[in-house]
Write an enzyme that holds these catalytic residues in place. Structure first.
Site, PDB file in Angstrom:
ATOM      1  CG  HIS A 120      -3.959  -0.155   6.504  1.00  0.00           C
ATOM      2  ND1 HIS A 120      -3.758  -0.238   7.858  1.00  0.00           N
ATOM      3  CD2 HIS A 120      -2.920   0.592   6.011  1.00  0.00           C
ATOM      4  CE1 HIS A 120      -2.650   0.431   8.173  1.00  0.00           C
ATOM      5  NE2 HIS A 120      -2.137   0.946   7.082  1.00  0.00           N
ATOM      6  CG  HIS A 149       0.091   4.188   4.851  1.00  0.00           C
ATOM      7  ND1 HIS A 149      -0.688   3.373   5.631  1.00  0.00           N
ATOM      8  CD2 HIS A 149      -0.673   5.284   4.571  1.00  0.00           C
ATOM      9  CE1 HIS A 149      -1.870   3.948   5.817  1.00  0.00           C
ATOM     10  NE2 HIS A 149      -1.891   5.101   5.177  1.00  0.00           N
ATOM     11  CG  HIS A 187      -0.348   0.055   2.531  1.00  0.00           C
ATOM     12  ND1 HIS A 187       0.570  -0.878   2.986  1.00  0.00           N
ATOM     13  CD2 HIS A 187      -0.493   0.956   3.548  1.00  0.00           C
ATOM     14  CE1 HIS A 187       0.941  -0.554   4.215  1.00  0.00           C
ATOM     15  NE2 HIS A 187       0.320   0.554   4.574  1.00  0.00           N
ATOM     16  CG  ASP A 220       0.923  -1.521   7.460  1.00  0.00           C
ATOM     17  OD1 ASP A 220       1.722  -2.302   7.996  1.00  0.00           O
ATOM     18  OD2 ASP A 220       1.126  -0.300   7.351  1.00  0.00           O
ATOM     19  CG  HIS A 264       4.146  -2.655  10.622  1.00  0.00           C
ATOM     20  ND1 HIS A 264       3.498  -1.728  11.401  1.00  0.00           N
ATOM     21  CD2 HIS A 264       4.273  -2.078   9.406  1.00  0.00           C
ATOM     22  CE1 HIS A 264       3.240  -0.656  10.672  1.00  0.00           C
ATOM     23  NE2 HIS A 264       3.713  -0.841   9.458  1.00  0.00           N
ATOM     24  CG  ASP A 268       5.057   2.498   7.248  1.00  0.00           C
ATOM     25  OD1 ASP A 268       4.184   3.025   6.527  1.00  0.00           O
ATOM     26  OD2 ASP A 268       4.796   1.612   8.092  1.00  0.00           O
ATOM     27  CG  HIS A 269       4.337  -0.220   3.965  1.00  0.00           C
ATOM     28  ND1 HIS A 269       4.353  -1.555   4.289  1.00  0.00           N
ATOM     29  CD2 HIS A 269       3.913   0.438   5.085  1.00  0.00           C
ATOM     30  CE1 HIS A 269       3.944  -1.708   5.539  1.00  0.00           C
ATOM     31  NE2 HIS A 269       3.670  -0.508   6.041  1.00  0.00           N
TER      32      HIS A 269
HETATM   33 ZN   LIG Z   1       3.134   0.348   7.861  1.00  0.00          ZN
HETATM   34 ZN   LIG Z   2      -0.033   1.489   6.559  1.00  0.00          ZN
END
Ligand SMILES: [Zn+2]
Ligand SMILES: [Zn+2]
Length: 399
Positions: free
Chosen positions: A146, A32, A30, A219, A277, A34-35
């Site tokens: 999510h 976000h 996805h 997530d 995570h 941090d990904h």
């Molecule tokens: Zn994340």
């Molecule tokens: Zn996320």
């Protein structure tokens, strides 16, 4: 490579086992940060490595194969901006595939990017990759919830099974000489012999070895939509942001607890579970931090829910070998079953002893029984009870 958070490029350089030169395909769960914040840097680095290699072996840069990126809609626009603003259209060669739910838009090219869209099937499953190369494998994806504005893709990678060895001796005895026929029989195909007879390769093959299966579940507050894809996975890597003490918080923030990760692994019949995570309220090393809660509490909780101790808290640079031999997997299963059987026998002996005591001394036995009941009650954290087995779905519904 699954996901590309900020710093992936730097960590890859530091890693002794992992190198970006081995990556051909990147899957994004996805959008976000941090990904995905490290994606462009990683692609540029991959291109640099490929160009260096081409130079060394005297290959024309034009022959470098494009890298593949699969991910949610928006991933092409995200990369397009960086390509045009940061590299003047001369960025890495990338084939981008957006996984969409509605009718796919027509494919297009821009600079070094080729963009297409792939729609899911009627069951909501994306047949992302069907690799028919020397080591055939598939990657499938489903959506998991999510945040209200964003869902996450669960990816499941599975190798085809490896067929057993051909019984050459038996074929020779039947008067079938080695040659092109053997090649077909090795693939388990039906072959017509020169004399007009047909034989089935499958009848001459030893036991096959199942391919390895890896499930990436990040997530989400509800991974149950991915259960059927992850069935019998060798390794599940699962979101474990919170401990179940904070189950409501996890649900509200769109994440899973360690217990949910354990239930997922158990309900999928998975063989190993890696938790990841973690919220930064939990630490890896509790020794020098006041009031610290270690990630080991996640492992304990997941072990209990998974009903297996094959759980690990993943950390940077960790390497988890997945063994291809089915025998090893069966051995691990047998050991688990043995452990469960031993625990049951112990429990039965205890009960029998108690009954024995009850006959001899009723009052003392009553005390003993009370104690055992209390122990059982306290046996599970949060007093969730020992008798009833919760499944993942009902656990999420209770939140
Ligand atoms: Zn994340
Ligand atoms: Zn996320």
């Amino acid at each position: 490579l699954f996901d590309c958070g900020e710093g992936t490029q730097i960590q890859a350089m530091k890693s002794e086992r992992f190198t970006l030169s081995s990556v051909t395909t990147i899957f994004i769960t996805h959008m976000h940060g941090d990904h995905v914040f490290g994606l462009f840097g990683v692609l540029c680095e991959m291109q640099m490595i490929a160009l260096d290699l081409a130079k060394t072996i005297g290959q024309h840069p034009r022959n470098i194969k494009p890298f593949k990126v699969y991910g949610p809609p928006g991933i092409a626009d995200y990369l397009k901006v960086l390509m045009t603003t940061a590299t003047g259209g001369k960025g890495p060669l990338v084939d981008i595939c957006e996984l969409v739910q509605s009718t796919p838009k027509p494919p297009y090219s821009q600079g070094n990017m080729r963009v297409r869209q792939l729609q899911c099937d009627r069951n909501g499953v994306w047949q992302v990759v069907q690799d028919q190369s020397e080591s055939p494998k598939t990657v499938k994806a489903v959506l998991m919830p999510h945040k209200s504005e964003m869902s996450t893709f669960a990816y499941v990678l599975e190798e085809d099974k490896v067929l057993g060895t051909l019984d050459v001796e038996r074929l020779n005895k039947m008067g079938i000489p080695p040659g092109p026929i053997f090649k077909e029989l090795k693939k388990g195909k039906v072959v017509t012999l020169p004399n007009g007879k047909t034989i089935d390769g499958k009848d001459f093959l030893g036991p096959s070895t199942p391919g390895r299966k890896l499930a990436i579940i990040l997530d989400t507050y509800d991974s149950s939509t991915a259960l059927h894809l992850a069935k019998d996975a060798d390794l599940v890597i699962h979101d474990s942001t919170f401990h179940s003490d904070m189950a409501k918080e996890a649900y509200g923030k769109g994440h899973s607890t360690a217990e949910q990760a354990g239930l997922f692994a158990r309900d999928a019949g998975a063989h190993n579970l890696a938790l990841t995570h973690f919220s930064n309220r939990y630490v890896y090393e509790t020794n020098h931090v006041i009031n610290a809660i270690g990630v080991d509490v996640h492992v304990d909780e997941a072990v209990e829910a998974f009903e297996s101790d094959r759980v690990v808290a993943a950390e940077d640079f960790m390497s988890i070998p997945i063994i291809r031999e089915s025998g090893k997997r069966l051995l691990a299963e047998a050991k688990d079953a043995q452990r469960r059987a031993e625990a049951m026998i112990k429990e039965e002996i205890k009960m029998a002893e108690m009954e024995d005591r009850a006959v001899k001394n009723p009052k003392e036995a009553e005390e003993g029984e009370k104690q055992t009941k209390a122990q059982k009650k306290g046996g599970r954290r949060n007093g969730k009870g020992v008798g009833k087995r919760v499944d993942l779905r009902s656990r999420i519904e209770s939140l």
